[in-house]
Design a protein around this motif. Sequence first.
Motif, PDB file in Angstrom:
ATOM      1  N   ALA A  83       0.836  -1.207   0.000  1.00  0.00           N
ATOM      2  CA  ALA A  83       0.000   0.000   0.000  1.00  0.00           C
ATOM      3  C   ALA A  83       0.869   1.254   0.000  1.00  0.00           C
ATOM      4  O   ALA A  83       0.575   2.221  -0.712  1.00  0.00           O
ATOM      5  N   LYS A  84       1.926   1.251   0.773  1.00  0.00           N
ATOM      6  CA  LYS A  84       2.831   2.402   0.808  1.00  0.00           C
ATOM      7  C   LYS A  84       3.478   2.620  -0.557  1.00  0.00           C
ATOM      8  O   LYS A  84       3.616   3.752  -1.006  1.00  0.00           O
ATOM      9  N   GLN A  85       3.868   1.530  -1.211  1.00  0.00           N
ATOM     10  CA  GLN A  85       4.443   1.650  -2.551  1.00  0.00           C
ATOM     11  C   GLN A  85       3.426   2.216  -3.534  1.00  0.00           C
ATOM     12  O   GLN A  85       3.759   3.032  -4.390  1.00  0.00           O
ATOM     13  N   GLN A  86       2.191   1.785  -3.393  1.00  0.00           N
ATOM     14  CA  GLN A  86       1.132   2.230  -4.295  1.00  0.00           C
ATOM     15  C   GLN A  86       0.893   3.735  -4.178  1.00  0.00           C
ATOM     16  O   GLN A  86       0.679   4.403  -5.168  1.00  0.00           O
ATOM     17  N   ILE A  87       0.916   4.248  -2.948  1.00  0.00           N
ATOM     18  CA  ILE A  87       0.593   5.668  -2.762  1.00  0.00           C
ATOM     19  C   ILE A  87       1.818   6.573  -2.829  1.00  0.00           C
ATOM     20  O   ILE A  87       1.671   7.790  -2.896  1.00  0.00           O
ATOM     21  N   ARG A  88       3.012   5.979  -2.838  1.00  0.00           N
ATOM     22  CA  ARG A  88       4.229   6.781  -2.914  1.00  0.00           C
ATOM     23  C   ARG A  88       4.239   7.582  -4.209  1.00  0.00           C
ATOM     24  O   ARG A  88       4.034   7.053  -5.281  1.00  0.00           O
ATOM     25  N   GLY A  89       4.403   8.864  -4.084  1.00  0.00           N
ATOM     26  CA  GLY A  89       4.466   9.724  -5.253  1.00  0.00           C
ATOM     27  C   GLY A  89       3.123  10.190  -5.775  1.00  0.00           C
ATOM     28  O   GLY A  89       3.051  11.045  -6.645  1.00  0.00           O
ATOM     29  N   LYS A  90       2.041   9.636  -5.250  1.00  0.00           N
ATOM     30  CA  LYS A  90       0.707  10.071  -5.672  1.00  0.00           C
ATOM     31  C   LYS A  90       0.176  11.078  -4.664  1.00  0.00           C
ATOM     32  O   LYS A  90       0.441  10.953  -3.479  1.00  0.00           O
ATOM     33  N   PRO A  91      -0.598  12.054  -5.132  1.00  0.00           N
ATOM     34  CA  PRO A  91      -1.249  12.921  -4.148  1.00  0.00           C
ATOM     35  C   PRO A  91      -2.280  12.108  -3.370  1.00  0.00           C
ATOM     36  O   PRO A  91      -2.851  11.152  -3.909  1.00  0.00           O
ATOM     37  N   PRO A  92      -2.501  12.443  -2.092  1.00  0.00           N
ATOM     38  CA  PRO A  92      -3.481  11.669  -1.321  1.00  0.00           C
ATOM     39  C   PRO A  92      -4.861  11.723  -1.968  1.00  0.00           C
ATOM     40  O   PRO A  92      -5.344  12.779  -2.337  1.00  0.00           O
ATOM     41  N   ALA A  93      -5.462  10.559  -2.122  1.00  0.00           N
ATOM     42  CA  ALA A  93      -6.797  10.489  -2.715  1.00  0.00           C
ATOM     43  C   ALA A  93      -7.826  10.898  -1.670  1.00  0.00           C
ATOM     44  O   ALA A  93      -7.752  10.475  -0.528  1.00  0.00           O
ATOM     45  N   PRO A  94      -8.784  11.735  -2.067  1.00  0.00           N
ATOM     46  CA  PRO A  94      -9.822  12.103  -1.100  1.00  0.00           C
ATOM     47  C   PRO A  94     -10.736  10.914  -0.839  1.00  0.00           C
ATOM     48  O   PRO A  94     -10.907  10.049  -1.695  1.00  0.00           O
ATOM     49  N   LEU A  95     -11.297  10.884   0.350  1.00  0.00           N
ATOM     50  CA  LEU A  95     -12.278   9.848   0.654  1.00  0.00           C
ATOM     51  C   LEU A  95     -13.540  10.135  -0.126  1.00  0.00           C
ATOM     52  O   LEU A  95     -13.938  11.291  -0.272  1.00  0.00           O
ATOM     53  N   PRO A  96     -14.207   9.126  -0.679  1.00  0.00           N
ATOM     54  CA  PRO A  96     -15.432   9.365  -1.425  1.00  0.00           C
ATOM     55  C   PRO A  96     -16.508   9.953  -0.519  1.00  0.00           C
ATOM     56  O   PRO A  96     -16.563   9.658   0.662  1.00  0.00           O
ATOM     57  N   ALA A  97     -17.349  10.777  -1.108  1.00  0.00           N
ATOM     58  CA  ALA A  97     -18.412  11.424  -0.332  1.00  0.00           C
ATOM     59  C   ALA A  97     -19.443  10.415   0.131  1.00  0.00           C
ATOM     60  O   ALA A  97     -19.798   9.497  -0.597  1.00  0.00           O
ATOM     61  N   ALA A  98     -19.897  10.590   1.355  1.00  0.00           N
ATOM     62  CA  ALA A  98     -20.929   9.706   1.902  1.00  0.00           C
ATOM     63  C   ALA A  98     -22.300  10.234   1.533  1.00  0.00           C
ATOM     64  O   ALA A  98     -22.496  11.431   1.382  1.00  0.00           O
TER      65      ALA A  98
END
Length: 172
Positions: free
Chosen positions: A81-96
Motif C-alpha cells: 500500500a505504501k508503494q502504491q501511494i508513494r508519489g501520488k497525491p493523497p486520494a480524497p475519501l469518497p463522499a458519503a
Amino acid sequence: MIVTEYGLVQRAQAGDRAALGDLLIAHQTQMYRMAYLYVHNEADALDVVQETALQATKSIRKLRQPEYFKTWLLRILINVAKQQIRGKPPAPLPAAKAVYQPDLAQRQDLLQLLAGLSEKRRLPIVLFYYNGLTLKEISAVLHIPVGTVKSRMNRGLAQLRVEGGKMDAQQN
C-alpha cells in the motif's frame, strides 16, 4: 476435520496452493479494509490486495514462524500500500450519502478522522480495531515494542476524541 490456520500455513509452505488460497480467502476482508484505509478507493484497494496475494504466494516459503502468518501478511500489505501511494497525491475519501445512509456517514466521518492521524498513530488503531490484532501482534507487524504500540494507540485515540469533538461542534 477442523484444519487450523497453522496447519494451512505449513501445507502452503510445502507447496499446497489450495491451502494458500484458503488462507488468503480467510483474510481477504481484513486485507481489503486495511488497503482501503491507505488508498481510499475500491479499485486501488483491490490492486493492493491482489499484489499482496502475489507477493505472499512468491515468498510463503520464507515465512519463518507460521503462527505469525496474519501479521506477516498484513506487513506485506502495508508495504504494498505504501508503494502504491508513494508519489501520488493523497486520494480524497469518497463522499458519503448521509441522507440515505446515516451509518455510512458516521463511518465516513471516522475514516476522515483516521486519515488525519499520522501513520504512526493510525496504524496501531486500525490493526487493533479493524483487524482484531492483539497488542503483541501489532508489535510484531510494526516492529516496535508493545509499550510503543500502547502509547501510540493512546495518543491516537486522544487525538480522535479531540478532533471528533471539533467535528461535532461544527455540525451543530
